[in-house]
Design a protein around this motif. Structure first.
Motif, mmCIF file in Angstrom:
data_model
loop_
_atom_site.group_PDB
_atom_site.id
_atom_site.type_symbol
_atom_site.label_atom_id
_atom_site.label_comp_id
_atom_site.label_asym_id
_atom_site.label_seq_id
_atom_site.Cartn_x
_atom_site.Cartn_y
_atom_site.Cartn_z
ATOM 1 N N SER A 191 -21.783 1.586 22.489
ATOM 2 C CA SER A 191 -22.242 2.847 21.912
ATOM 3 C C SER A 191 -23.615 3.193 22.479
ATOM 4 O O SER A 191 -24.358 2.313 22.936
ATOM 5 C CB SER A 191 -22.333 2.741 20.390
ATOM 6 N N ALA A 192 -23.940 4.474 22.463
ATOM 7 C CA ALA A 192 -25.242 4.915 22.964
ATOM 8 C C ALA A 192 -26.369 4.262 22.181
ATOM 9 O O ALA A 192 -27.398 3.885 22.753
ATOM 10 C CB ALA A 192 -25.339 6.441 22.876
ATOM 11 N N THR A 213 -21.009 3.483 30.181
ATOM 12 C CA THR A 213 -21.319 4.523 29.199
ATOM 13 C C THR A 213 -21.268 5.914 29.824
ATOM 14 O O THR A 213 -20.792 6.875 29.212
ATOM 15 C CB THR A 213 -22.712 4.263 28.578
ATOM 16 N N VAL A 214 -21.750 6.029 31.051
ATOM 17 C CA VAL A 214 -21.673 7.316 31.754
ATOM 18 C C VAL A 214 -20.211 7.703 31.978
ATOM 19 O O VAL A 214 -19.811 8.850 31.751
ATOM 20 C CB VAL A 214 -22.434 7.246 33.093
ATOM 21 N N ALA A 224 -18.462 9.006 28.763
ATOM 22 C CA ALA A 224 -18.988 10.185 28.071
ATOM 23 C C ALA A 224 -17.952 11.314 28.056
ATOM 24 O O ALA A 224 -17.349 11.629 29.083
ATOM 25 C CB ALA A 224 -20.278 10.648 28.737
ATOM 26 N N GLU A 225 -17.763 11.919 26.899
ATOM 27 C CA GLU A 225 -16.720 12.948 26.756
ATOM 28 C C GLU A 225 -17.274 14.361 26.746
ATOM 29 O O GLU A 225 -16.536 15.317 27.017
ATOM 30 C CB GLU A 225 -15.936 12.699 25.468
ATOM 31 N N THR A 226 -18.536 14.531 26.423
ATOM 32 C CA THR A 226 -19.141 15.860 26.404
ATOM 33 C C THR A 226 -20.286 15.924 27.396
ATOM 34 O O THR A 226 -20.808 14.889 27.834
ATOM 35 C CB THR A 226 -19.670 16.212 25.004
ATOM 36 N N ASP A 279 -23.326 14.245 25.876
ATOM 37 C CA ASP A 279 -23.217 12.790 25.896
ATOM 38 C C ASP A 279 -23.456 12.234 27.305
ATOM 39 O O ASP A 279 -24.088 11.192 27.480
ATOM 40 C CB ASP A 279 -21.844 12.339 25.404
ATOM 41 N N ARG A 280 -22.928 12.954 28.286
ATOM 42 C CA ARG A 280 -23.091 12.483 29.665
ATOM 43 C C ARG A 280 -24.556 12.552 30.082
ATOM 44 O O ARG A 280 -25.063 11.635 30.754
ATOM 45 C CB ARG A 280 -22.229 13.321 30.616
ATOM 46 N N ALA A 338 -26.315 9.678 28.495
ATOM 47 C CA ALA A 338 -25.937 8.422 29.141
ATOM 48 C C ALA A 338 -26.622 8.282 30.501
ATOM 49 O O ALA A 338 -27.032 7.182 30.885
ATOM 50 C CB ALA A 338 -24.419 8.363 29.311
ATOM 51 N N GLN A 339 -26.769 9.382 31.225
ATOM 52 C CA GLN A 339 -27.467 9.337 32.508
ATOM 53 C C GLN A 339 -28.939 8.985 32.312
ATOM 54 O O GLN A 339 -29.526 8.266 33.129
ATOM 55 C CB GLN A 339 -27.337 10.688 33.228
ATOM 56 N N SER A 399 -29.553 13.841 34.164
ATOM 57 C CA SER A 399 -29.825 13.861 32.720
ATOM 58 C C SER A 399 -30.565 15.124 32.293
ATOM 59 O O SER A 399 -30.531 15.503 31.120
ATOM 60 C CB SER A 399 -30.652 12.640 32.324
#
Length: 414
Positions: A115-116, A154-155, A158-160, A163-164, A167-168, A205
């Motif tokens: 998780s983030a 995690t990157v 990412a679904e949105t 989120d991406r 994650a970046q 990011s």
């Protein structure tokens, strides 16, 4: 090979002067610039390069090697008995595992992404460990392989868009941590690959804090490679991007802007531009004073407590002996909460005292650096140069103290 090709000082049997000229040209320095940086004239450098002067004594060779960022003394001298690394460390035991994690291409996506929140907490603990552990490279080296793979996963997961981007930003921080670890390891190209990946992740990011940090680390890599114009290009462009954001920015972004301003000053100092260097330092001090009293940036260490340490480095890079010693005496190392940053400050103080003709004080200060964080001084070329130079001193007591330090650092065998 064509007859007009530049000889390779790492392969060809060349005289010292020929090696010096080739390495100086590769660093983009004129004879006057190199001479000024080692306390000599351009005509003296020319006399060395043309063979009119004999190979200088070891203290001068070490100073030349420091300016040219020669990885190994034998590259400059041609004497394989002087196979002593200066700006490349001995290779950390955990380096192979970190390099493998960085080089592994993960296309299958079989690794489960954390998780983030979990990744963020691990990153926070890693930065805290870097500042608190005396063996910080060992600690970070043990954490990095899993951090690298989990941040990449995690990157991918990412679904949105939001989120991406988040994650970046986390992936960029992992690369920043890796760049600290990989610095001075025996794989310079890897450092540049990590720096580029950190910059790409930060830009993806769109996080000003991450972008500023990527620029800060890239600037240092350029300057340590003596690419001063490239260092300025990165620093000044990023400051132009960050400056309009500062009135509404939080402490972290202001701290990164302050750290970048320091870097601009250090690059100017490396060029010998005294007024410009101190102007940037004054601007950085103003940014430091805008931060909370107990604030300490977890990556750059920028804070009120280190601004005096930066003044020491500016004076040293300007080769101002008396001013360096004054700044060194004024800047209190114990106020710096980070062990590796405190050790680095001690090394800069030692450079100042050595520049001012106080070698005994310099050696005592290096011993304090070793006490604070042995792994910091072990991989620092400036410290190694001072110790090796004083191991050849006329004073038996100073030779003994320097030799003992050299053995503790692994530069010389007992």
């Amino acid at each position: 090979m064509s007859t007009d090709a530049t000889p390779d000082p790492y392969r060809e049997q060349l005289a010292f002067g020929q090696r010096l000229q080739i390495l100086r040209n590769r660093r983009g320095l004129t004879r006057d610039q190199l001479g000024g940086l080692v306390g000599r004239s351009g005509s003296w450098v020319k006399a060395l390069e043309t063979g009119r002067l004999k190979t200088p004594a070891l203290p001068i060779i070490l100073r030349i090697a420091e300016v040219l960022r020669v990885g190994n003394l034998s590259d400059l001298t041609g004497d394989q008995s002087m196979h002593i690394a200066l700006f490349t460390g001995p290779g950390h035991p955990r380096f192979a595992a970190v390099r493998e994690a960085l080089n592994t291409l993960q296309l299958g996506g079989t690794r489960e992404a954390p998780s983030a929140e979990h990744l963020s907490a691990r990153l926070s603990r890693a930065w805290q460990a870097r500042h608190s552990a005396s063996n910080h490279r060992d600690v970070i080296g043990s954490l990095l392989p899993d951090l690298i793979q989990d941040a990449q996963a995690t990157v991918r997961a990412a679904e949105t868009v939001a989120d991406r981007k988040a994650a970046q930003a986390s992936l960029a921080q992992v690369y920043f941590l890796a760049q600290f670890f990989c610095a001075y390891q025996p794989d310079a190209p890897l450092v540049w690959r990590v720096a580029e990946r950190g910059m790409m992740a930060a830009q993806d990011s769109e996080d000003p804090h991450a972008i500023g940090l990527a620029a800060w680390l890239t600037t240092q890599a350029h300057r340590e490679s003596t690419h001063l114009d490239a260092a300025d290009a990165v620093t000044l462009e990023t400051l132009r991007y960050l400056t309009p954001l500062l009135p509404d920015a939080g402490a972290d972004v202001r701290a990164v802007a302050g750290a970048l301003t320091v870097e601009a000053g250090l690059t100017a100092a490396r060029r010998g531009e005294t007024g410009t260097a101190w102007r940037y330092w004054d601007n950085a001090r103003a940014l430091a004073e805008s931060l909370p009293i107990d604030y300490f940036h977890p990556v750059t260490s920028f804070s009120r407590s280190v601004i005096g340490a930066h003044a020491v480095t500016v004076a040293v890079e300007l080769h101002a002996g008396g001013e360096s010693a004054r700044q060194a005496a004024r800047a209190e190392a114990e106020a710096i909460p980070s062990r590796p940053r405190r050790a680095r400050h001690r090394i800069e103080q030692a450079r100042a005292y050595h520049l001012d003709g106080q070698p005994d004080v310099a050696l005592a200060t290096l011993a304090q650096a070793h006490e604070a964080a042995p792994e910091t001084i072990q991989y620092n070329g400036h410290a190694r140069r001072i110790i090796l130079e004083e191991a050849e001193a006329k004073s038996p007591q100073r030779r003994r103290r320097a030799s003992e330090l050299a053995v503790r650092l692994g530069v010389l065998t007992a």
